[in-house]
Motif scaffolding. Structure first.
Motif, PDB file in Angstrom:
ATOM      1  N   GLU A 162       0.849  -1.186   0.000  1.00 45.56           N
ATOM      2  CA  GLU A 162       0.000   0.000   0.000  1.00 45.56           C
ATOM      3  C   GLU A 162       0.884   1.235   0.000  1.00 45.56           C
ATOM      4  N   TYR A 163       0.629   2.157  -0.909  1.00 47.57           N
ATOM      5  CA  TYR A 163       1.428   3.377  -0.910  1.00 47.57           C
ATOM      6  C   TYR A 163       0.637   4.571  -1.405  1.00 47.57           C
ATOM      7  N   VAL A 164       1.188   5.736  -1.230  1.00 47.46           N
ATOM      8  CA  VAL A 164       0.566   7.051  -1.446  1.00 47.46           C
ATOM      9  C   VAL A 164      -0.597   7.215  -0.466  1.00 47.46           C
ATOM     10  N   SER A 165      -1.797   6.686  -0.801  1.00 49.47           N
ATOM     11  CA  SER A 165      -2.949   6.772   0.102  1.00 49.47           C
ATOM     12  C   SER A 165      -3.138   8.163   0.701  1.00 49.47           C
ATOM     13  N   ALA A 166      -2.850   9.194  -0.087  1.00 50.40           N
ATOM     14  CA  ALA A 166      -3.057  10.559   0.403  1.00 50.40           C
ATOM     15  C   ALA A 166      -4.550  10.836   0.521  1.00 50.40           C
ATOM     16  N   ASN A 167      -4.940  11.642   1.510  1.00 52.48           N
ATOM     17  CA  ASN A 167      -6.334  12.029   1.637  1.00 52.48           C
ATOM     18  C   ASN A 167      -6.776  12.763   0.381  1.00 52.48           C
ATOM     19  N   PRO A 168      -7.942  12.422  -0.128  1.00 50.86           N
ATOM     20  CA  PRO A 168      -8.398  13.092  -1.357  1.00 50.86           C
ATOM     21  C   PRO A 168      -8.996  14.459  -1.065  1.00 50.86           C
ATOM     22  N   THR A 169      -8.287  15.261  -0.317  1.00 51.59           N
ATOM     23  CA  THR A 169      -8.788  16.598   0.035  1.00 51.59           C
ATOM     24  C   THR A 169      -8.053  17.683  -0.729  1.00 51.59           C
ATOM     25  N   GLY A 170      -7.163  17.283  -1.631  1.00 53.29           N
ATOM     26  CA  GLY A 170      -6.432  18.274  -2.414  1.00 53.29           C
ATOM     27  C   GLY A 170      -5.494  17.554  -3.347  1.00 53.29           C
ATOM     28  N   PRO A 171      -4.853  18.304  -4.237  1.00 51.22           N
ATOM     29  CA  PRO A 171      -3.931  17.667  -5.179  1.00 51.22           C
ATOM     30  C   PRO A 171      -2.699  17.109  -4.459  1.00 51.22           C
ATOM     31  N   LEU A 172      -2.054  16.126  -5.069  1.00 52.02           N
ATOM     32  CA  LEU A 172      -0.831  15.563  -4.497  1.00 52.02           C
ATOM     33  C   LEU A 172       0.269  16.614  -4.509  1.00 52.02           C
ATOM     34  N   HIS A 173       1.053  16.638  -3.441  1.00 55.98           N
ATOM     35  CA  HIS A 173       2.180  17.562  -3.426  1.00 55.98           C
ATOM     36  C   HIS A 173       3.484  16.783  -3.543  1.00 55.98           C
ATOM     37  N   ILE A 203      -6.283  12.814  -8.674  1.00 57.67           N
ATOM     38  CA  ILE A 203      -5.106  12.118  -8.134  1.00 57.67           C
ATOM     39  C   ILE A 203      -4.743  10.920  -9.009  1.00 57.67           C
ATOM     40  N   ARG A 204      -5.763  10.197  -9.434  1.00 59.39           N
ATOM     41  CA  ARG A 204      -5.520   9.027 -10.260  1.00 59.39           C
ATOM     42  C   ARG A 204      -4.866   9.421 -11.592  1.00 59.39           C
ATOM     43  N   ALA A 205      -5.375  10.489 -12.193  1.00 61.18           N
ATOM     44  CA  ALA A 205      -4.823  10.948 -13.470  1.00 61.18           C
ATOM     45  C   ALA A 205      -3.383  11.426 -13.288  1.00 61.18           C
ATOM     46  N   ASP A 206      -3.155  12.127 -12.188  1.00 65.64           N
ATOM     47  CA  ASP A 206      -1.824  12.638 -11.881  1.00 65.64           C
ATOM     48  C   ASP A 206      -0.831  11.468 -11.771  1.00 65.64           C
TER      49      ASP A 206
END
Length: 586
Positions: A124-135, A274-277
């Motif tokens: 499992e990786y990234v798993s950033a909260n979908p509250t904004g674009p990835l930084h 996020i997925r597209a990024d």
RNA sequence: GCCUCGGUAGCUCAGGGGAUAGAGCAGCCGCCUCCUAAGCGGCAGGUCGCAGGUUCGAAUCCUGCCCGGGGCACCA
């Protein structure tokens, strides 16, 4: 090759033991490692030094005894005893010849172990909260996780890659309310934007989307929305209390359907983005696992039931607690709050159980270093669920700091003016970004120099490696222009002509590649591969500058072309594992 | 305070029980009539944070200390 030498030494020890030369209680497994220097051959074994004390023999004498009983091997040229008692093994010309042939025959499979030959890993990786674009911080976890999963797969593990979507908690409610507030502004309502709301421009984009879909259906007077709410921070109040009250108000005014409209728009837009990024970055997943689904499927209740059955839960002050402190954590943890809602940690326990049920091997987490406090409680959860905690492995990835030359690039998440992963990729390109993110050990802080990443010179390691590959392709283009024809079979028979120091070094380097992949997988360290590729490129550039490949002597020419092609193949395979392109020309 | 990652060449970092501690950048000196000079060769540069310990052998393992990053929620 390393395994082969271990076997030779083990056999020699067996003969000595059988002949009564010495007594050994336990069968020692000999350590065989790559030598640092050519003078010491290719592989070294330290067994004589390890055993000398136990056997009461001088290390060099013991080494001599072992050497005298080593079985013959076509792959070993000679064995020397050196230093305090090392057995140094020199690879034979035959072995090196076979390596070049194998590389050319196996192509992109060279360095790839049979699938399923090692344990399963659920990564499992990234798993950033979908509250904004990835930084840019997420970028490192993404590049590391993607490279590691490719390396693990190449080393023979079956790998499942997952992104855990936190679509259940309070932060998502704050996001939904932020969208609604912007929606009201766009509709012409006068509202005070909450201090704790998400301020990025992307919130306006989502609000516009909601407006185009729902028109004025979700519009309410600003005064009605604000009526009776506690003061926000700007008015001397508590921003946390305010935002929770605002969420409750939104639910009340909008109703379940209206609120869900904002929530879904926000969630779907962010996850799609996020997925597209990540897709553009070459980072993909087998599954996007929804936190919400854990409740809907009953997995959450089932996990809590399992903890309860093991007597790991108790009630206190209206909440349900997990006895984490008895299982290695600092303190007990709440799983159900006094308001009846489950905690984020409860979801984690459920997801962990789900992972163990689906994957018979290791559940591997790639987490940011700021999450390290989470490790003991996850381990406790595994124990509480009755699962071997060693099946849970956490890798912490340290922070990345951006530099422009020597100047640090400031980032601020508060203002919404942070550097996104997308901005970084657009500035330096995907190849440089992927390489830079994994060129340092994951437990090392990373200084990411944007200027260096953009540089088109040897100082930039990714260009340096890519240039080596482009040069190799160029040699073959040039070959066609000069009217010669590449004859790999002839080159194979003449492989002994590759006797210069440069060529010998390169033969050994390409032979080492599968071991590098294996070791990078075992140590969960993609940077070992990055370093190897840089070293290989350096050896090639030196050779290229030192000697001509397109000589008149057909045997020598084709032997060199075989080696050149093999180097190109290894560079392609290695770069592929870390998600960097191998260009035809530059 | 506790947990965690780090401290190795001027800078950024490899090496994580083994034989003279490596690389890139920066500095200095050289190399294109020749497959891409987007490259190569050479020189110079080190109390491996400090102090103990374990070991035949420690930059590497253990303990303590010093310095720096990060973390210690009924947040996500």
């Amino acid at each position: 090759m390393r395994a082969h030498i271990k076997e030779l030494v083990s056999q020699a020890l067996g003969y000595l033991k059988r002949d009564g030369e010495f007594e050994l209680d336990a069968e020692p497994s000999p350590e065989v490692e790559r030598t640092r220097s050519r003078e010491h051959g290719d592989y070294a074994c330290n067994i004589a030094m390890v055993l000398s004390r136990r056997l009461g023999m001088k290390p060099r004498d013991l080494a001599e005894k072992i050497r005298s009983r080593l079985p013959d091997s076509k792959r070993v040229e000679k064995v020397e005893i050196a230093g305090p008692g090392f057995l140094n093994f020199f690879a034979s010309a035959h072995y090196l010849k076979v390596v070049v042939r194998d590389i050319l025959r196996q192509g992109e499979d060279y360095g790839r172990a049979p699938a399923g030959s090692r344990e399963d890993v659920l990564l499992e990786y990234v798993s950033a909260n979908p509250t904004g674009p990835l930084h840019v911080g997420h970028g490192r976890g993404a590049a590391h996780g993607a490279s590691l999963s490719a390396i693990l797969a190449a080393a023979g593990h079956n790998v499942q890659r997952e992104y855990y979507v936190n679509d259940y908690g309070r932060q998502m409610d704050i996001l939904a309310v932020s969208v609604w507030m912007r929606y009201l502004e766009l509709a012409g309502e006068r509202i005070e934007f909450p201090a704790n709301g998400y301020r990025g421009d992307y919130i306006f984009d989502i609000a516009r989307e909601v407006r185009s879909r729902h028109g004025d259906d979700l519009r309410h007077h600003g005064a009605d929305v604000a009526e009776g709410l506690p003061p926000d921070e700007a008015a001397g109040g508590d921003s946390e209390i305010f935002i929770d009250a605002l969420i409750a108000r939104a639910r009340e005014i909008l109703g379940e359907a209206g609120y869900e409209a904002c929530f879904r728009a926000a969630l779907e837009t962010m996850v799609d983005d996020i997925r597209a990024d990540l897709d553009d970055f070459g980072v993909t997943f087998d599954r996007w696992f929804s936190e919400r689904s854990l409740e809907q499927s009953g997995a959450l209740a089932r996990a809590l039931e399992r903890l309860r059955a093991g007597h790991w839960l108790y009630e206190k002050e209206g909440a349900t607690w997990f006895r984490a402190a008895d299982l290695g954590d600092d303190k007990d943890r709440v799983v159900v709050r006094d308001n009846g809602r489950t905690t984020y940690f409860a979801s984690d326990v459920a997801y962990l159980l789900d992972k163990f049920e689906r994957c018979p091997g290791t559940a591997l987490y790639i987490l940011g270093a700021d999450h390290h406090g989470y490790v003991p409680r996850l381990k406790a959860a595994a124990r509480g669920l009755g699962v071997d905690p060693d099946r849970l492995e956490v890798q912490l990835v340290q922070f990345a700091v951006l530099y422009r030359g020597t100047e640090k690039v400031q980032m601020s998440t508060r203002s919404g003016s942070f550097v996104t992963l997308r901005e970084l990729r657009e500035e330096v390109g995907n190849d440089a970004a992927r390489y830079f993110y994994v060129m340092r050990s994951h437990d090392q802080h990373l200084d990411f120099d944007l200027e260096l990443a953009k540089s088109r010179a040897s100082e930039n390691p990714v260009y340096y490696i890519q240039y080596a590959h482009a040069r190799i392709r160029s040699v073959f283009r040039k070959l066609e222009e000069t009217g010669h024809r590449y004859n790999a079979a002839l080159g194979e028979t003449a492989i002994d002509r590759l006797d210069s120091d440069h060529e010998q070094d390169l033969l050994r380097a390409v032979a080492r590649y599968p071991e590098v992949v294996e070791s990078a997988a075992e140590r969960r360290s993609p940077h070992l591969l990055s370093h190897y590729l840089h070293d290989l490129a350096a050896l090639f550039h030196a050779w290229y500058n030192n000697s001509h490949f397109l000589v008149d002597d057909a045997e020598l020419r084709n032997a060199r072309l075989n080696l050149t092609a093999a180097i190109g193949q290894v560079l392609r395979n290695g770069l592929g594992l870390i998600g960097v392109h191998a260009p035809e020309e530059m």
